[in-house]
Design a protein around this motif. Structure first.
Motif, PDB file in Angstrom:
ATOM      1  N   ARG A  32       0.438  12.737   6.963  1.00  0.00           N
ATOM      2  CA  ARG A  32      -0.420  12.115   7.979  1.00  0.00           C
ATOM      3  C   ARG A  32       0.877  11.579   8.468  1.00  0.00           C
ATOM      4  O   ARG A  32       1.360  10.968   8.715  1.00  0.00           O
ATOM      5  CB  ARG A  32      -1.076  11.932   7.579  1.00  0.00           C
TER       6      ARG A  32
ATOM      7  N   PRO B  72      -5.712   7.126  10.084  1.00  0.00           N
ATOM      8  CA  PRO B  72      -4.696   6.660   9.212  1.00  0.00           C
ATOM      9  C   PRO B  72      -5.640   6.404   7.788  1.00  0.00           C
ATOM     10  O   PRO B  72      -6.961   6.450   8.098  1.00  0.00           O
ATOM     11  CB  PRO B  72      -3.994   4.806  10.154  1.00  0.00           C
ATOM     12  N   ASP B  73      -4.821   6.260   6.880  1.00  0.00           N
ATOM     13  CA  ASP B  73      -5.583   5.255   5.517  1.00  0.00           C
ATOM     14  C   ASP B  73      -5.668   3.761   5.441  1.00  0.00           C
ATOM     15  O   ASP B  73      -4.451   3.796   6.000  1.00  0.00           O
ATOM     16  CB  ASP B  73      -4.358   5.730   4.803  1.00  0.00           C
TER      17      ASP B  73
ATOM     18  N   ARG C 268      -6.085  18.499   0.362  1.00  0.00           N
ATOM     19  CA  ARG C 268      -6.688  18.945   1.557  1.00  0.00           C
ATOM     20  C   ARG C 268      -5.733  19.469   3.111  1.00  0.00           C
ATOM     21  O   ARG C 268      -6.128  20.633   3.564  1.00  0.00           O
ATOM     22  CB  ARG C 268      -7.173  17.453   2.488  1.00  0.00           C
TER      23      ARG C 268
ATOM     24  N   LYS D  98      -6.201   0.342   4.219  1.00  0.00           N
ATOM     25  CA  LYS D  98      -6.908  -0.255   3.869  1.00  0.00           C
ATOM     26  C   LYS D  98      -6.731  -2.093   4.205  1.00  0.00           C
ATOM     27  O   LYS D  98      -6.381  -2.391   4.855  1.00  0.00           O
ATOM     28  CB  LYS D  98      -5.871  -0.499   2.585  1.00  0.00           C
TER      29      LYS D  98
ATOM     30  N   SER E 229      -5.275  13.996  -3.702  1.00  0.00           N
ATOM     31  CA  SER E 229      -6.679  13.865  -2.807  1.00  0.00           C
ATOM     32  C   SER E 229      -5.983  14.452  -1.463  1.00  0.00           C
ATOM     33  O   SER E 229      -6.415  15.707  -0.755  1.00  0.00           O
ATOM     34  CB  SER E 229      -7.225  12.877  -2.150  1.00  0.00           C
ATOM     35  N   GLU E 230      -4.752  14.180  -0.455  1.00  0.00           N
ATOM     36  CA  GLU E 230      -3.780  15.041  -0.001  1.00  0.00           C
ATOM     37  C   GLU E 230      -3.356  16.093   0.349  1.00  0.00           C
ATOM     38  O   GLU E 230      -3.579  17.268   1.177  1.00  0.00           O
ATOM     39  CB  GLU E 230      -2.590  14.276   0.424  1.00  0.00           C
TER      40      GLU E 230
ATOM     41  N   TYR F  67       0.569  -1.024   0.363  1.00  0.00           N
ATOM     42  CA  TYR F  67      -0.018  -0.029   0.341  1.00  0.00           C
ATOM     43  C   TYR F  67       1.062   1.088  -0.612  1.00  0.00           C
ATOM     44  O   TYR F  67       2.044   1.013   0.923  1.00  0.00           O
ATOM     45  CB  TYR F  67      -0.954  -0.105   1.215  1.00  0.00           C
TER      46      TYR F  67
ATOM     47  N   ASN G 113       2.479   4.411   0.108  1.00  0.00           N
ATOM     48  CA  ASN G 113       2.467   5.651   1.342  1.00  0.00           C
ATOM     49  C   ASN G 113       1.869   7.141   1.467  1.00  0.00           C
ATOM     50  O   ASN G 113       1.510   7.065   0.202  1.00  0.00           O
ATOM     51  CB  ASN G 113       4.038   6.232   1.814  1.00  0.00           C
ATOM     52  N   VAL G 114       1.225   7.843   3.019  1.00  0.00           N
ATOM     53  CA  VAL G 114       0.523   8.800   1.726  1.00  0.00           C
ATOM     54  C   VAL G 114       1.253   9.178   2.491  1.00  0.00           C
ATOM     55  O   VAL G 114       1.792  10.640   2.945  1.00  0.00           O
ATOM     56  CB  VAL G 114      -0.832   8.525   3.452  1.00  0.00           C
TER      57      VAL G 114
END
Length: 152
Positions: free
Chosen positions: A51, A67-68, A17, A70, A13-14, A4, A6-7
């Motif tokens: 984040r 957290p994101d 925001r 999944k 989208s990040e 997955y 990293n955010v």
């Protein structure tokens, strides 16, 4: 095998925001591939994640601790789980990590070897740059079967 992402502030989208909270998202000239979060009118702190826990400077400018999450349903084919910080994933590919872990004799050895590979990659990437935090946890889901040679 899967990883997955990293955010990061470079994700649309990040970034949206963060900008909606008056934070800025931009890369430094010498590392244009790394988007960072900055205060609205100050060139600090330059956080390369969107984040984080305990970031008091940027919490009012889009950095959140949520957290994101999944989900992945484990299958009989899954061999191991690797949890690692962005300091690992930013410099070592998913395939490289999988190869290292696949060859390791134990979870402890796998984690150590992945940290060593990431630390080396950081030093090779930029000898004068600071090495990011490289933390790894490995969990083997199946017992390792080793071929033993027997002479008769």
């Amino acid at each position: 095998m899967f990883m997955y992402p990293n955010v990061k502030p470079g994700l649309p989208s990040e970034a949206e925001r963060i900008r909606n909270c008056n934070g800025r998202v931009a890369a430094l000239n010498h590392e244009p591939h790394i988007q960072r979060v900055w205060l609205p009118h100050d060139d600090t702190p330059g956080l390369a994640m969107s984040r984080a826990f305990g970031d008091f400077i940027l919490k009012d400018h889009g950095i959140i601790a949520i957290p994101d999450i999944k989900y992945h349903r484990l299958t009989p084919d899954d061999q191991f789980i690797i949890l690692a910080t962005d300091g690992v994933w930013d410099v070592v590919s998913n395939d490289q990590v999988a190869s290292i872990v696949w060859e390791a004799e134990s979870e402890q050895e796998a984690a150590r070897l992945v940290v060593e590979a990431a630390t080396t990659a950081w030093k090779n990437k930029s000898p004068t740059a600071k090495v990011d935090d490289c933390s790894v946890v490995c969990l083997f889901l199946q017992k390792k079967h080793h071929v033993v040679a027997v002479d008769t």
